[in-house]
Design a protein around this motif. Structure first.
Motif, PDB file in Angstrom:
ATOM      1  N   SER A 229      -0.045  -2.097  -6.078  1.00 40.85           N
ATOM      2  CA  SER A 229      -1.080  -2.422  -5.194  1.00 40.85           C
ATOM      3  C   SER A 229      -1.963  -3.774  -5.626  1.00 40.85           C
ATOM      4  O   SER A 229      -2.459  -3.953  -4.805  1.00 40.85           O
ATOM      5  CB  SER A 229      -2.298  -1.334  -5.354  1.00 40.85           C
ATOM      6  OG  SER A 229      -2.715  -0.864  -6.396  1.00 40.85           O
TER       7      SER A 229
ATOM      8  N   ALA B 245       0.806  -1.226   0.222  1.00 36.97           N
ATOM      9  CA  ALA B 245      -0.048  -0.033  -0.091  1.00 36.97           C
ATOM     10  C   ALA B 245       0.871   1.281   0.098  1.00 36.97           C
ATOM     11  O   ALA B 245       0.975   2.197  -0.716  1.00 36.97           O
ATOM     12  CB  ALA B 245      -0.778  -0.174   1.261  1.00 36.97           C
TER      13      ALA B 245
ATOM     14  N   ASN C  40      -4.858   1.838   0.994  1.00 33.71           N
ATOM     15  CA  ASN C  40      -5.290   1.507  -0.287  1.00 33.71           C
ATOM     16  C   ASN C  40      -6.342   2.393  -0.637  1.00 33.71           C
ATOM     17  O   ASN C  40      -6.605   2.684  -1.609  1.00 33.71           O
ATOM     18  CB  ASN C  40      -5.777   0.247  -0.192  1.00 33.71           C
ATOM     19  CG  ASN C  40      -4.925  -0.924  -0.708  1.00 33.71           C
ATOM     20  OD1 ASN C  40      -4.254  -0.453  -1.763  1.00 33.71           O
ATOM     21  ND2 ASN C  40      -4.888  -1.938  -0.401  1.00 33.71           N
TER      22      ASN C  40
END
Lengths: 175, 443, 383
Positions: free
Chosen positions: B117, B87, B240
């Motif tokens: 990610s 993240a 995120n």
């Protein structure tokens, strides 16, 4: 100077992870070390200014294929050993192949030492900073000169995917 | 090469400040949730609960570190670390304003963010597996399946934006939106909409939060994690959220551009940051007097002071006249507008979480595979057609996009109708089935 | 249930070969579980993700209420009744008091009957509000719970003003009421009912047309009318399956025959229909309250019953339409001050029998929704 340091850092991680991966007993540990190996390799790509290859490595290899590996390792119980054909000849074949590969690598490295200053067999590679952006180059290649093989490869992948889904579905439908 | 220290500073700021910001986003979520539910939320710790994240962080840090009995120690440690690393690293290429970007001018910009990610699901599936808990594994595998299903949709939606921008480079994307005088959300609304839904699923937020719901049979991959390890997972989740909001903002909402960036008579919008911050500061001063405890009113006054200082900095770098700090104008104002848009995006996430019930897992997968992926794919094709029309045949870009957006909407209607028919058939089959599944109640 | 006889184990899941093989798995849900609304234990036999069999294990909240009744006088037993369906204590009290009044052959005076109706209907609203909030929460909608609690709070305030208690009210006495309606009872109820229509609309806006809600509740937990009648299911569950049976209309008690109200009936017998039926029942209860408070007759609130109750030898069965279903009291008197036997027909207990039929073929995720839609209270199931 910084370049070498970064290279040795990534290369060191890659080599150590590879060794650890091969020597772990636990399959998940091996998978995790394979992930770190792949990430380190991607780092080397990035250092060589091949950004698209770097991200493709992460996206596809680590984010796709390794996820698949891990799913498979988790869903299949591995402590039940598969029935295998065991032969005493296996050790000798393995030794022979390892020696052959080792000799090949040695020959390449020995030849490389002969080309001054660059350590490569290909004379006069372009310096990294002068290359056009990696993504555009790759796109030009894929959609220009190599369009047909690209399309064939993608159709092949599609066929494989559809086939896998069909085969898996048939198995669960059968009572 | 001289500015490597700026990038290093940005990287340090990301690693140090983002956990604090994530903690405060949790507080904001609790307050927003409370507001929508006719209650107040955290009020005790600090004025209006403003010190709640600090208290929570302290508590989590001093909690006993429990590791389940037969858990795999290495992976149990490694999984949340991997989540957080993925993240935070993906924030490296996000440009929070024209100055603040770690990986400056990286060619692949947003693709870096999306790709790194994609390492997130690993943390989840390894964490679930390492817990040595049957239900954790089920939750982890479900969560991972959901994430990788919606990654395709998100990718396609982003591709439609990349086609419009013609580049993956973050700065170039925002520049193109400035020269085009329009945020890409107006040119490719379906792309934005699809990306919005996919990003909700990507971050495991409601209504796609089945894998981590409390009232389900399993409590998800986070079951066995407590204390600091759990907070790492939460940090990864909120980081995120910030990342997907930033990607959406950069590509579709104009990044760090002020609304209507090229319209001169709307230049007074440049005064908004200063006025907004000054107003917040004034409100804090007003509330500081009403706090019950002295330490709380001191805290509130400190917050007010900070607001006024920042407002002053913004004011002194405004583009009107010859103000001393004008060289900072681009960086500061850009960062302000960017963060404002990211906040709106995240507020939308929260709003949806508190309004909608959650999807069942098969419904979630059906939505992803049967509706969203075809829709995103058709959208990409349509955007490409529109661009080809406008570049080959000289059609006005807006007109071409409008026509193809209408076509995509039509395709979406057809998809939904087909899906309704399919699920009606499926439930009719279930109805028929249920009369067959009738068992005798003997015994 | 023979199905689980051989493979039932206490807590650990039983699996044979692979994690997701198509072999059957028995898992245990409860007794501690956030979604089983009390201490209910459900053993589920799964085939992959689908439920193929289930067994409920109850009794974790058994307190021996019916046995206690044999050792208390009739008035002393009244507070125990509240603790059964603790979510709607007033209805329990109504059923018991009316049953004993039937045994004594007295009738509560008209004023008492009307006030009893008002409070019982308010209790129905409160019970359905709690059901709605928790059911929505199980399915994932976080917000309706708080809105429902806000309204329920108003009803509980009225109860507190009336009899001093919010939850276990003991509002009624045998023969009538103990407390006179307090001064502002009519005004409070009227204000509540006036606000309530808008609030029901709020819940409806959030859920009724919501396609995620419909997706989670349509065709989930189907129970057709024949099965309902065969199993003895009653209440909103029965009405949602299409059977128009409500004791308030069929066998009126208290003051229900004086008021005009509708009985909402569903068509399919799925979770969505049960949701709509209960929502509409809240609206109808509101109408009953409004009609009742317009005209509360004056008069005494207590019939002439002695301090010591000694009903004649005999037995009586009296049932009312509680929020959960038909709540029945079968009281046998042997002429003494304590009943010989009090048998309670708990609606939740009988409705729970339908659980097995309703969850077969569904996914594990739906089990939570289906348990919620039955609206069971374990205090009543176990007594």
């Amino acid at each position: 100077m910084l370049d070498s340091a970064i290279f040795y850092f990534f290369a060191g991680i890659a080599v150590i992870s590879a060794v650890l991966m091969v020597t772990r007993r636990n399959a998940i540990h091996s998978a995790v070390f394979l992930i770190t190996t792949l990430l380190a390799t991607a780092g080397i790509f990035l250092q060589l200014r091949a950004e698209f290859l770097f991200i493709a490595q992460i996206f596809l290899y680590v984010g796709g294929i390794m996820v698949l590996f891990i799913f498979v390792i988790m869903l299949v119980r591995l402590d039940v050993p598969l029935p295998q054909i065991r032969s005493g000849l296996q050790k000798w074949i393995a030794l022979f192949v390892a020696l052959a590969v080792g000799v090949e690598a040695g020959v390449v490295l020995w030849q490389a030492r002969k080309v001054p200053g660059q350590g490569l067999l290909i004379p006069n590679p372009a310096p990294a900073g002068k290359l056009p952006p990696n993504t555009e180059e790759l796109a030009r290649g894929l959609f220009g000169s190599y369009l047909l093989p690209f399309e064939i490869a993608s159709v092949l992948l599609l066929v494989a995917m559809v086939g896998a889904v069909v085969m898996a579905k048939k198995r669960t439908d059968a009572p | 090469m001289q500015t490597w220290w700026v990038e290093l500073l940005c990287a340090l700021l990301i690693v140090l400040v983002v956990p604090l910001i994530a903690g405060y986003i949790v507080l904001v979520e609790r307050k927003v949730m409370a507001d929508m539910q006719a209650r107040l939320g955290p009020m005790r710790v600090g004025p209006h609960g403003l010190l709640q994240p600090v208290a929570d962080a302290l508590k989590l840090l001093i909690k006993e570190d429990l590791i389940p009995n037969n858990a795999d120690q290495f992976i149990f440690w490694f999984a949340p670390v991997l989540s957080v690393t993925a993240a935070l690293t993906s924030m490296g290429a996000v440009a929070f304003g024209p100055w603040f970007q770690v990986a400056r001018d990286i060619n692949i910009g947003l693709l870096f963010v999306v790709g790194v990610s994609a390492l997130g699901p690993f943390g989840i599936v390894l964490g679930g597996w390492a817990s040595n808990n049957h239900y954790s594994i089920i939750g982890a595998l479900r969560s991972t399946a959901q994430l990788i299903s919606y990654e395709t949709t998100a990718g396609f939606a982003l591709v439609s934006g990349f086609l419009l921008a013609g580049t993956l480079n973050v700065r170039a994307i925002v520049e193109h939106q400035r020269t085009e005088n329009a945020w890409y959300v107006f040119l490719a609304p379906i792309g934005f909409f699809t990306y919005l839904i996919a990003s909700i699923a990507e971050t495991n937020r409601a209504p796609f939060d089945l894998p981590e719901a409390e009232s389900e049979l399993v409590a998800g991959y986070m079951t066995e994690y407590s204390g600091f390890r759990w907070s790492l997972y939460v940090l990864a989740e909120y980081a995120n959220m910030i990342v997907v909001a930033s990607v959406g903002t950069t590509l579709f909402l104009g990044g760090w551009l002020r609304p209507f960036p090229n319209v001169h008579w709307l230049g007074w919008l440049d005064a908004v940051p200063t006025l907004l911050l000054a107003a917040v500061g004034a409100y804090c001063v007003f509330r500081a007097g009403k706090q019950p405890a002295r330490v709380q009113s001191l805290f509130m006054s400190a917050v007010a002071l900070a607001c006024f200082v920042v407002a002053a900095i913004f004011g002194l770098s405004a583009p009107f006249g010859h103000l001393p700090l004008q060289f900072m104008h681009d960086g500061l104002y850009g960062a302000f507008w960017f963060l404002l848009k990211v906040s709106v995006y995240i507020y939308l996430f929260m709003w949806l979480r508190f309004t909608l019930p959650r999807f069942r897992f098969d419904q979630l997968m059906r939505l992803g595979w049967h509706i969203l992926i075809p829709l995103a794919f058709i959208n990409v094709v349509d955007v490409a057609v529109a661009l080809a029309l406008s570049s080959e045949f000289g059609l006005n870009r807006w007109l071409a996009m409008a026509v193809t957006t209408a076509a995509t909407l039509g395709a979406a209607m057809l998809l939904l109708r087909w899906n309704d028919k399919y699920s009606a058939a499926a439930s009719a089959a279930l109805l028929a089935d249920s009369s067959i599944v009738e068992d005798s109640h003997a015994g | 249930m023979k199905i689980l006889a051989d493979t039932v184990h206490e807590n650990a899941p039983q699996k044979t070969d692979t994690l997701f093989g198509s072999d059957e798995l028995v898992i245990n849900m409860g007794p501690q579980h956030p979604a089983t609304h009390g201490v209910l234990r459900v053993k589920l036999k799964l085939d992959g993700e689908r439920v193929v069999g289930s067994e409920c294990v109850i009794g974790y909240l058994h307190r021996g209420v019916e046995k206690i009744a044999e050792n208390r006088t009739y008035q002393q037993f009244a507070p125990y009744v509240d603790r059964m369906d603790y979510v709607s204590a007033v209805s329990n009290g109504l059923g018991y008091c009316e049953a004993v009044e039937k045994l004594l052959v007295v009738e509560a005076p008209p004023r008492a009957r009307v006030i009893r109706t008002v409070l019982t209907e308010l209790q129905r609203i409160a019970s359905h509000l709690l059901w709605l909030g928790t059911h929505a929460l199980d399915i994932g909608a976080l917000t309706p719970l708080f809105y429902c609690m806000r309204e329920r709070e108003e009803v509980l305030k009225i109860f507190e003003k009336y009899c001093g208690a919010r939850l276990t009210t003991h509002a009624f006495r045998i023969g009538g009421l103990q407390y006179e309606a307090y001064d502002t009872l009519e005004k409070d109820v009227e204000r509540f009912c006036k606000n309530f229509e808008g609030r029901i609309q709020e819940y409806s806006d959030l859920l009724t047309g919501n396609s995620i809600w419909i997706g989670r509740t349509r065709n989930v937990g189907l129970l057709n009318s024949a099965d309902c009648i065969a199993l003895g299911v009653s209440g909103p569950v029965l009405r949602a399956s299409g059977v128009k049976w409500d004791l308030r209309k069929a066998m009126p008690y208290a003051a229900y025959d004086q008021y005009k109200f509708e009985i909402p009936v569903g068509t399919r017998g799925d979770t969505y229909d049960r949701y709509m039926v209960r929502l509409e029942e809240m609206r109808q209860s509101r109408l009953i309250c409004l009609q009742a408070i317009e005209n509360i007759p004056a008069g005494p609130i207590m019939a002439r019953v002695g301090k010591v109750l000694k009903p004649p030898v005999g037995e009586v069965y009296h049932a009312i339409e509680a929020p959960k279903g038909i709540l029945g009291y079968y009281i046998v008197s042997d002429g003494s001050i304590q009943p010989y036997r009090v048998r309670i027909r708990p609606p939740s207990f009988i409705n729970l029998q339908a659980l097995d039929k309703m969850i077969r073929g569904h996914l594990v995720t739906d089990v939570v929704a289906i348990i919620g839609t039955l609206d069971i209270v374990l205090g009543e199931v176990d007594r």
